[in-house]
Scaffold this motif. Structure first.
Motif, mmCIF file in Angstrom:
data_model
loop_
_atom_site.group_PDB
_atom_site.id
_atom_site.type_symbol
_atom_site.label_atom_id
_atom_site.label_comp_id
_atom_site.label_asym_id
_atom_site.label_seq_id
_atom_site.Cartn_x
_atom_site.Cartn_y
_atom_site.Cartn_z
ATOM 1 N N ALA A 116 -0.177 9.511 -3.448
ATOM 2 C CA ALA A 116 0.451 10.092 -4.966
ATOM 3 C C ALA A 116 1.426 10.789 -4.613
ATOM 4 C CB ALA A 116 -0.732 10.924 -5.564
ATOM 5 N N TRP A 117 1.226 11.813 -3.462
ATOM 6 C CA TRP A 117 2.492 12.559 -3.077
ATOM 7 C C TRP A 117 3.499 11.736 -2.713
ATOM 8 C CZ3 TRP A 117 4.201 16.950 -4.576
ATOM 9 C CH2 TRP A 117 5.389 17.357 -3.944
ATOM 10 N N GLU A 118 3.353 10.699 -1.795
ATOM 11 C CA GLU A 118 4.490 9.719 -1.605
ATOM 12 C C GLU A 118 5.233 9.201 -2.672
ATOM 13 O OE1 GLU A 118 6.595 7.498 1.645
ATOM 14 O OE2 GLU A 118 5.665 9.607 1.572
ATOM 15 N N VAL A 136 5.331 -0.406 -4.054
ATOM 16 C CA VAL A 136 4.002 0.535 -4.032
ATOM 17 C C VAL A 136 3.473 0.332 -3.149
ATOM 18 C CG1 VAL A 136 1.744 0.793 -5.313
ATOM 19 C CG2 VAL A 136 3.976 0.761 -6.691
ATOM 20 N N ALA A 137 3.263 -0.918 -2.328
ATOM 21 C CA ALA A 137 2.472 -1.139 -1.075
ATOM 22 C C ALA A 137 2.963 -0.653 -0.205
ATOM 23 C CB ALA A 137 2.457 -2.627 -0.980
ATOM 24 N N GLN A 138 4.319 -0.371 0.074
ATOM 25 C CA GLN A 138 4.970 0.215 1.107
ATOM 26 C C GLN A 138 4.820 1.707 1.212
ATOM 27 O OE1 GLN A 138 6.881 -1.436 3.873
ATOM 28 N NE2 GLN A 138 6.580 0.735 4.544
ATOM 29 N N ALA A 139 4.844 2.229 -0.144
ATOM 30 C CA ALA A 139 4.727 3.933 -0.026
ATOM 31 C C ALA A 139 3.041 3.895 0.539
ATOM 32 C CB ALA A 139 4.613 4.144 -1.525
ATOM 33 N N ALA A 140 2.226 3.235 0.196
ATOM 34 C CA ALA A 140 0.882 3.373 0.561
ATOM 35 C C ALA A 140 0.788 3.045 2.276
ATOM 36 C CB ALA A 140 -0.002 2.024 -0.177
ATOM 37 N N ALA A 141 1.357 2.003 2.766
ATOM 38 C CA ALA A 141 1.355 2.068 4.139
ATOM 39 C C ALA A 141 2.353 2.954 4.660
ATOM 40 C CB ALA A 141 2.311 0.482 4.430
ATOM 41 N N ASN A 142 3.248 3.931 4.148
ATOM 42 C CA ASN A 142 3.659 4.854 5.083
ATOM 43 C C ASN A 142 2.694 6.056 5.129
ATOM 44 O OD1 ASN A 142 6.146 3.638 4.655
ATOM 45 N ND2 ASN A 142 7.116 4.888 3.086
ATOM 46 N N VAL A 143 1.660 6.080 4.224
ATOM 47 C CA VAL A 143 0.739 7.051 4.385
ATOM 48 C C VAL A 143 -0.697 6.829 4.953
ATOM 49 C CG1 VAL A 143 1.633 8.686 2.682
ATOM 50 C CG2 VAL A 143 -0.020 7.112 2.076
#
Length: 208
Positions: A116-118, A136-143
């Motif tokens: 969420a913060w990402e 969205v998937a990339q943001a999730a992978a980042n964290v």
């Protein structure tokens, strides 16, 4: 007999709102000072605006109110000490991000908060609205989202994810949520990032 743990604080948000971004930066630390957990709860604000409040006109087109918003958001960012480089209200459809939050939450609530913060930072600090399932998937992978948990870009497009977000949005409305961010603690509803000081007062006093 061991005393029951105090009830958690519910934090309702839509990634679209910069005020949700501001509140997300402080709500966990505030609640922790008073021994409270925070349940982060993504919902789809546009759904509530259209279906519950009957508002179909773009927010920034509302006379006076839109001008105030454009002035207030940078002012609030300075007060919260956060970077602000917004992707704009009209340029971000948050449904995929909100659906992804719940997919991730069902695996790992702590990871869902980091996600969420990402997302908040992508849109409100980097001016990169994460509109597509792939973003969205990339943001999730980042964290730390592991592809072993599934293809997130695919998951957010499935009927189950759509129904989950609609159910969470309906539940938010039934709980008294009509804007983002909203905090509910001990049944008391507070709306707006600038109401965090009232939330803290409630926690400190144990009610009024």
């Amino acid at each position: 007999m061991t005393a029951a743990a105090p009830a958690p604080l519910d934090f309702y948000f839509d990634f679209l709102s910069p005020f949700g971004y501001f509140a997300a930066s402080r709500v966990d630390a505030l609640a922790a000072r008073y021994g409270r957990e925070v349940r982060w709860r993504a919902f789809y604000m546009r759904g509530i605006m259209q279906e519950r409040l009957g508002q179909t006109r773009p927010f920034l087109e509302v006379p006076i109110k839109g001008d105030y918003y454009r002035h207030d958001v940078p002012r609030m960012a300075r007060w919260f000490g956060l970077p602000l480089k917004s992707g704009g209200l009209a340029n971000f459809i948050s449904a995929h991000a909100c659906r992804a939050f719940w997919v991730i939450h069902d695996h790992d609530p702590a990871l869902a908060k980091r996600f969420a913060w990402e997302i908040f930072e992508w849109h409100h600090a980097r001016a990169t609205p994460p509109n597509t399932p792939e973003q969205v998937a990339q943001a999730a992978a980042n964290v730390g989202w592991d592809v072993a948990h599934g293809d997130l870009a695919l998951a957010v497009q499935q009927p189950a994810a759509k129904v989950r977000l609609r159910d969470e949005t309906d539940a938010a409305a039934e709980a008294g949520v009509w804007g983002t961010p909203t905090f509910i603690v001990d049944g008391e509803v507070f709306w707006g990032a600038d109401r965090l000081y009232l939330v803290e007062d409630w926690l400190r006093r144990g009610g009024w």
